[in-house]
Design a protein around this motif. Structure first.
Motif, PDB file in Angstrom:
ATOM      1  N   ILE A  35       0.843  -1.195   0.000  1.00 52.09           N
ATOM      2  CA  ILE A  35       0.000   0.000   0.000  1.00 52.09           C
ATOM      3  C   ILE A  35       0.882   1.249   0.000  1.00 52.09           C
ATOM      4  O   ILE A  35       0.629   2.210  -0.722  1.00 52.09           O
ATOM      5  N   GLU A  36       1.946   1.223   0.802  1.00 53.59           N
ATOM      6  CA  GLU A  36       2.880   2.350   0.842  1.00 53.59           C
ATOM      7  C   GLU A  36       3.521   2.561  -0.525  1.00 53.59           C
ATOM      8  O   GLU A  36       3.663   3.697  -0.987  1.00 53.59           O
ATOM      9  N   LEU A  37       3.895   1.470  -1.197  1.00 51.27           N
ATOM     10  CA  LEU A  37       4.497   1.576  -2.518  1.00 51.27           C
ATOM     11  C   LEU A  37       3.505   2.175  -3.513  1.00 51.27           C
ATOM     12  O   LEU A  37       3.865   3.052  -4.299  1.00 51.27           O
ATOM     13  N   ALA A  38       2.265   1.744  -3.469  1.00 54.41           N
ATOM     14  CA  ALA A  38       1.247   2.302  -4.358  1.00 54.41           C
ATOM     15  C   ALA A  38       1.025   3.785  -4.069  1.00 54.41           C
ATOM     16  O   ALA A  38       0.894   4.596  -4.994  1.00 54.41           O
ATOM     17  N   LYS A  39       1.019   4.147  -2.792  1.00 55.12           N
ATOM     18  CA  LYS A  39       0.848   5.553  -2.399  1.00 55.12           C
ATOM     19  C   LYS A  39       2.005   6.396  -2.907  1.00 55.12           C
ATOM     20  O   LYS A  39       1.805   7.480  -3.453  1.00 55.12           O
ATOM     21  N   GLU A  40       3.211   5.887  -2.762  1.00 52.91           N
ATOM     22  CA  GLU A  40       4.385   6.628  -3.221  1.00 52.91           C
ATOM     23  C   GLU A  40       4.399   6.777  -4.734  1.00 52.91           C
ATOM     24  O   GLU A  40       4.789   7.815  -5.251  1.00 52.91           O
ATOM     25  N   ASN A  41       3.982   5.738  -5.454  1.00 57.39           N
ATOM     26  CA  ASN A  41       3.896   5.850  -6.911  1.00 57.39           C
ATOM     27  C   ASN A  41       2.886   6.914  -7.321  1.00 57.39           C
ATOM     28  O   ASN A  41       3.122   7.677  -8.257  1.00 57.39           O
ATOM     29  N   ALA A  42       1.762   6.983  -6.606  1.00 57.48           N
ATOM     30  CA  ALA A  42       0.751   8.004  -6.894  1.00 57.48           C
ATOM     31  C   ALA A  42       1.299   9.397  -6.587  1.00 57.48           C
ATOM     32  O   ALA A  42       1.098  10.337  -7.375  1.00 57.48           O
ATOM     33  N   CYS A  43       1.994   9.542  -5.471  1.00 53.53           N
ATOM     34  CA  CYS A  43       2.597  10.831  -5.120  1.00 53.53           C
ATOM     35  C   CYS A  43       3.637  11.240  -6.162  1.00 53.53           C
ATOM     36  O   CYS A  43       3.746  12.420  -6.515  1.00 53.53           O
ATOM     37  N   PHE A  44       4.393  10.269  -6.649  1.00 51.76           N
ATOM     38  CA  PHE A  44       5.411  10.524  -7.666  1.00 51.76           C
ATOM     39  C   PHE A  44       4.764  11.101  -8.924  1.00 51.76           C
ATOM     40  O   PHE A  44       5.226  12.107  -9.469  1.00 51.76           O
ATOM     41  N   LYS A  45       3.671  10.485  -9.351  1.00 50.58           N
ATOM     42  CA  LYS A  45       2.971  10.978 -10.540  1.00 50.58           C
ATOM     43  C   LYS A  45       2.391  12.365 -10.301  1.00 50.58           C
ATOM     44  O   LYS A  45       2.423  13.222 -11.192  1.00 50.58           O
ATOM     45  N   ASP A  46       1.879  12.610  -9.090  1.00 50.15           N
ATOM     46  CA  ASP A  46       1.345  13.931  -8.757  1.00 50.15           C
ATOM     47  C   ASP A  46       2.446  14.993  -8.772  1.00 50.15           C
ATOM     48  O   ASP A  46       2.224  16.113  -9.237  1.00 50.15           O
ATOM     49  N   LEU A  47       3.625  14.641  -8.267  1.00 50.23           N
ATOM     50  CA  LEU A  47       4.737  15.588  -8.287  1.00 50.23           C
ATOM     51  C   LEU A  47       5.148  15.941  -9.714  1.00 50.23           C
ATOM     52  O   LEU A  47       5.474  17.095 -10.001  1.00 50.23           O
ATOM     53  N   GLY A  58       5.993  29.356 -15.279  1.00 49.50           N
ATOM     54  CA  GLY A  58       7.260  30.080 -15.215  1.00 49.50           C
ATOM     55  C   GLY A  58       7.855  30.181 -13.826  1.00 49.50           C
ATOM     56  O   GLY A  58       8.756  30.980 -13.593  1.00 49.50           O
ATOM     57  N   ASP A  59       7.393  29.399 -12.882  1.00 48.45           N
ATOM     58  CA  ASP A  59       7.903  29.420 -11.510  1.00 48.45           C
ATOM     59  C   ASP A  59       9.025  28.387 -11.378  1.00 48.45           C
ATOM     60  O   ASP A  59       8.823  27.271 -10.910  1.00 48.45           O
ATOM     61  N   LEU A  60      10.229  28.794 -11.796  1.00 53.46           N
ATOM     62  CA  LEU A  60      11.347  27.860 -11.860  1.00 53.46           C
ATOM     63  C   LEU A  60      11.880  27.481 -10.483  1.00 53.46           C
ATOM     64  O   LEU A  60      12.341  26.349 -10.285  1.00 53.46           O
ATOM     65  N   ASP A  61      11.835  28.411  -9.526  1.00 53.66           N
ATOM     66  CA  ASP A  61      12.320  28.088  -8.177  1.00 53.66           C
ATOM     67  C   ASP A  61      11.462  27.003  -7.527  1.00 53.66           C
ATOM     68  O   ASP A  61      11.985  26.062  -6.921  1.00 53.66           O
ATOM     69  N   LEU A  62      10.158  27.141  -7.667  1.00 54.06           N
ATOM     70  CA  LEU A  62       9.261  26.128  -7.113  1.00 54.06           C
ATOM     71  C   LEU A  62       9.428  24.793  -7.849  1.00 54.06           C
ATOM     72  O   LEU A  62       9.390  23.731  -7.231  1.00 54.06           O
ATOM     73  N   ALA A  63       9.659  24.870  -9.143  1.00 55.28           N
ATOM     74  CA  ALA A  63       9.890  23.647  -9.921  1.00 55.28           C
ATOM     75  C   ALA A  63      11.152  22.936  -9.451  1.00 55.28           C
ATOM     76  O   ALA A  63      11.174  21.708  -9.336  1.00 55.28           O
ATOM     77  N   LYS A  64      12.215  23.712  -9.147  1.00 53.48           N
ATOM     78  CA  LYS A  64      13.454  23.107  -8.641  1.00 53.48           C
ATOM     79  C   LYS A  64      13.219  22.390  -7.316  1.00 53.48           C
ATOM     80  O   LYS A  64      13.719  21.295  -7.094  1.00 53.48           O
ATOM     81  N   GLU A  65      12.451  23.026  -6.427  1.00 61.37           N
ATOM     82  CA  GLU A  65      12.138  22.387  -5.144  1.00 61.37           C
ATOM     83  C   GLU A  65      11.397  21.073  -5.356  1.00 61.37           C
ATOM     84  O   GLU A  65      11.687  20.068  -4.700  1.00 61.37           O
ATOM     85  N   ARG A  66      10.449  21.105  -6.256  1.00 59.55           N
ATOM     86  CA  ARG A  66       9.660  19.906  -6.520  1.00 59.55           C
ATOM     87  C   ARG A  66      10.493  18.814  -7.194  1.00 59.55           C
ATOM     88  O   ARG A  66      10.278  17.628  -6.957  1.00 59.55           O
ATOM     89  N   ILE A  67      11.447  19.217  -8.014  1.00 58.37           N
ATOM     90  CA  ILE A  67      12.334  18.234  -8.651  1.00 58.37           C
ATOM     91  C   ILE A  67      13.188  17.551  -7.588  1.00 58.37           C
ATOM     92  O   ILE A  67      13.417  16.334  -7.645  1.00 58.37           O
TER      93      ILE A  67
END
Length: 116
Positions: A35-47, A58-67
């Motif tokens: 279940i944790e693995l499925a949750k993490e895969n879903a979070c990965f896709k959301d990110l 055009g928010d490159l700083d926020l994109a860097k944080e998310r990367i």
């Protein structure tokens, strides 16, 4: 904030007990791991979706944080996948051991089911 949410999810999963009322059993830690693995895969896709949205706006700083968060999630997912594979392999050896104790011929073999 992302780390606080991840910590909260992790703590919730350690306290999580899932009951299968149809089969009348409590689902144990391996199922929680999946279940944790499925949750993490879903979070990965959301990110990934959020990163794309940040780039479009055009928010490159926020994109860097998310990367950076995406990279950490990818590493964590890899560790979870290794744990799931190891647990499945151990379960196969356990089943084979029980079959051998019953006098049946049982061996776990290793082969690639996906031929090139």
């Amino acid at each position: 904030m992302l780390e606080q949410l991840q910590l909260a999810y992790k703590q919730a999963l350690t306290n999580l007990v899932i009951v299968d009322f149809v089969n009348k059993k409590v689902i144990g830690s391996f199922e929680v791991l999946e279940i944790e693995l499925a949750k993490e895969n879903a979070c990965f896709k959301d990110l990934i979706t959020v990163i794309n949205h940040c780039f479009r706006n055009g928010d490159l700083d926020l994109a860097k944080e998310r990367i950076d968060a995406l990279t950490k999630r990818a590493e964590y997912i890899q560790r979870l996948e290794i744990q799931v594979i190891a647990h499945r392999r151990n379960k196969l050896f356990e089943i084979a051991g029980h079959l051998r104790k019953q006098g049946k011929s049982a061996d776990v073999v290793n082969y690639d089911a996906k031929p090139n």
